[in-house]
Scaffold this motif. Structure first.
Motif, mmCIF file in Angstrom:
data_model
loop_
_atom_site.group_PDB
_atom_site.id
_atom_site.type_symbol
_atom_site.label_atom_id
_atom_site.label_comp_id
_atom_site.label_asym_id
_atom_site.label_seq_id
_atom_site.Cartn_x
_atom_site.Cartn_y
_atom_site.Cartn_z
ATOM 1 N N ASP A 59 0.807 -1.228 0.000
ATOM 2 C CA ASP A 59 0.000 0.000 0.000
ATOM 3 C C ASP A 59 0.841 1.280 0.000
ATOM 4 O OD1 ASP A 59 -2.486 -1.345 -0.008
ATOM 5 O OD2 ASP A 59 -2.297 -1.713 2.142
ATOM 6 N N LEU A 60 2.010 1.207 -0.596
ATOM 7 C CA LEU A 60 2.926 2.346 -0.617
ATOM 8 C C LEU A 60 2.372 3.520 -1.416
ATOM 9 C CD1 LEU A 60 5.841 3.058 0.366
ATOM 10 C CD2 LEU A 60 6.581 2.485 -1.920
ATOM 11 N N ILE A 61 1.668 3.240 -2.482
ATOM 12 C CA ILE A 61 1.149 4.317 -3.325
ATOM 13 C C ILE A 61 0.055 5.093 -2.600
ATOM 14 C CG2 ILE A 61 -0.091 4.838 -5.474
ATOM 15 C CD1 ILE A 61 1.485 2.413 -6.711
ATOM 16 N N HIS A 62 -0.926 4.384 -2.049
ATOM 17 C CA HIS A 62 -2.081 5.049 -1.430
ATOM 18 C C HIS A 62 -1.818 5.501 0.003
ATOM 19 C CE1 HIS A 62 -4.693 4.363 -4.817
ATOM 20 N NE2 HIS A 62 -4.178 3.149 -4.904
ATOM 21 N N ALA A 89 11.477 -1.052 1.006
ATOM 22 C CA ALA A 89 12.203 -2.135 1.688
ATOM 23 C C ALA A 89 11.761 -2.245 3.150
ATOM 24 C CB ALA A 89 13.705 -1.889 1.603
ATOM 25 N N PHE A 90 11.614 -1.111 3.801
ATOM 26 C CA PHE A 90 11.193 -1.104 5.208
ATOM 27 C C PHE A 90 9.791 -1.661 5.361
ATOM 28 C CE2 PHE A 90 9.198 1.047 8.860
ATOM 29 C CZ PHE A 90 10.027 0.577 9.877
ATOM 30 N N TRP A 91 8.860 -1.209 4.532
ATOM 31 C CA TRP A 91 7.479 -1.677 4.636
ATOM 32 C C TRP A 91 7.357 -3.154 4.272
ATOM 33 C CZ3 TRP A 91 3.267 2.376 3.020
ATOM 34 C CH2 TRP A 91 3.426 3.519 3.798
ATOM 35 N N LYS A 95 5.989 -5.754 6.992
ATOM 36 C CA LYS A 95 4.780 -6.520 6.714
ATOM 37 C C LYS A 95 5.066 -7.986 6.369
ATOM 38 C CE LYS A 95 2.035 -2.537 5.420
ATOM 39 N NZ LYS A 95 0.974 -2.024 4.581
ATOM 40 N N GLY A 96 6.360 -8.346 6.389
ATOM 41 C CA GLY A 96 6.745 -9.725 6.089
ATOM 42 C C GLY A 96 6.497 -10.145 4.670
ATOM 43 N N VAL A 97 6.605 -9.198 3.750
ATOM 44 C CA VAL A 97 6.360 -9.469 2.337
ATOM 45 C C VAL A 97 7.674 -9.826 1.663
ATOM 46 C CG1 VAL A 97 5.590 -8.454 0.162
ATOM 47 C CG2 VAL A 97 4.381 -7.908 2.281
ATOM 48 N N LYS A 98 7.684 -10.932 0.969
ATOM 49 C CA LYS A 98 8.859 -11.353 0.196
ATOM 50 C C LYS A 98 8.838 -10.679 -1.157
ATOM 51 C CE LYS A 98 10.145 -14.895 2.933
ATOM 52 N NZ LYS A 98 11.285 -14.805 3.729
#
Length: 99
Positions: A59-62, A89-91, A95-98
Motif C-alpha cells: 500500500d505504498l502508493i495510497h 524495503a522497510f514496509w 509486513k513480512g512481504v517477500k
C-alpha cells in the motif's frame, strides 16, 4: 534612437498560453505516481509492472506517495526515488512481504 524603447511581441511559449488546459490536481498526482513507479523500476532493474506490484502489495502508493505528494514532488527525482526505495524495503520487511 538612443532613447527609443524597443517593444516586441513575446515569442516564447509557456504551458499557460491560450488554449492550454491546466491539469487537475488528480492528474498531476497520477503523473507523479507514474514517474515514481518508473524511477523505482529503473533503479531496481525491473519492469514498471513489477515495481508497481511491489508498491501496491504494501500500500505504498495510497498510504505514502499520494498523501505525501505535496512534500515529495518538491524533491529531486533522485531523492524521491531513494526515499521510496528505502520506504519500500522497510514496509516489505515490516509486513513480512517477500520480494
Amino acid at each position: 534612437m538612443q532613447n527609443e524603447v524597443l517593444t516586441s511581441p513575446r515569442t516564447d511559449t509557456y504551458i499557460w498560453d491560450a488554449g492550454y488546459e491546466r491539469p487537475t490536481e488528480q492528474e498531476r498526482i497520477a503523473t507523479f505516481v507514474c514517474s515514481c513507479i518508473e524511477s523505482v523500476a529503473e533503479s531496481l532493474g525491473c519492469k514498471a509492472s513489477e515495481a508497481y506490484r511491489r508498491m501496491e502489495r504494501v500500500d505504498l502508493i495510497h498510504d505514502y506517495i499520494i498523501p505525501c505528494y505535496d512534500t515529495l514532488h518538491t524533491e529531486s527525482r533522485e531523492n524521491v526515488t531513494s526515499d521510496i526505495l528505502e520506504t519500500l524495503a522497510f514496509w516489505e520487511e515490516k509486513k513480512g512481504v517477500k520480494q
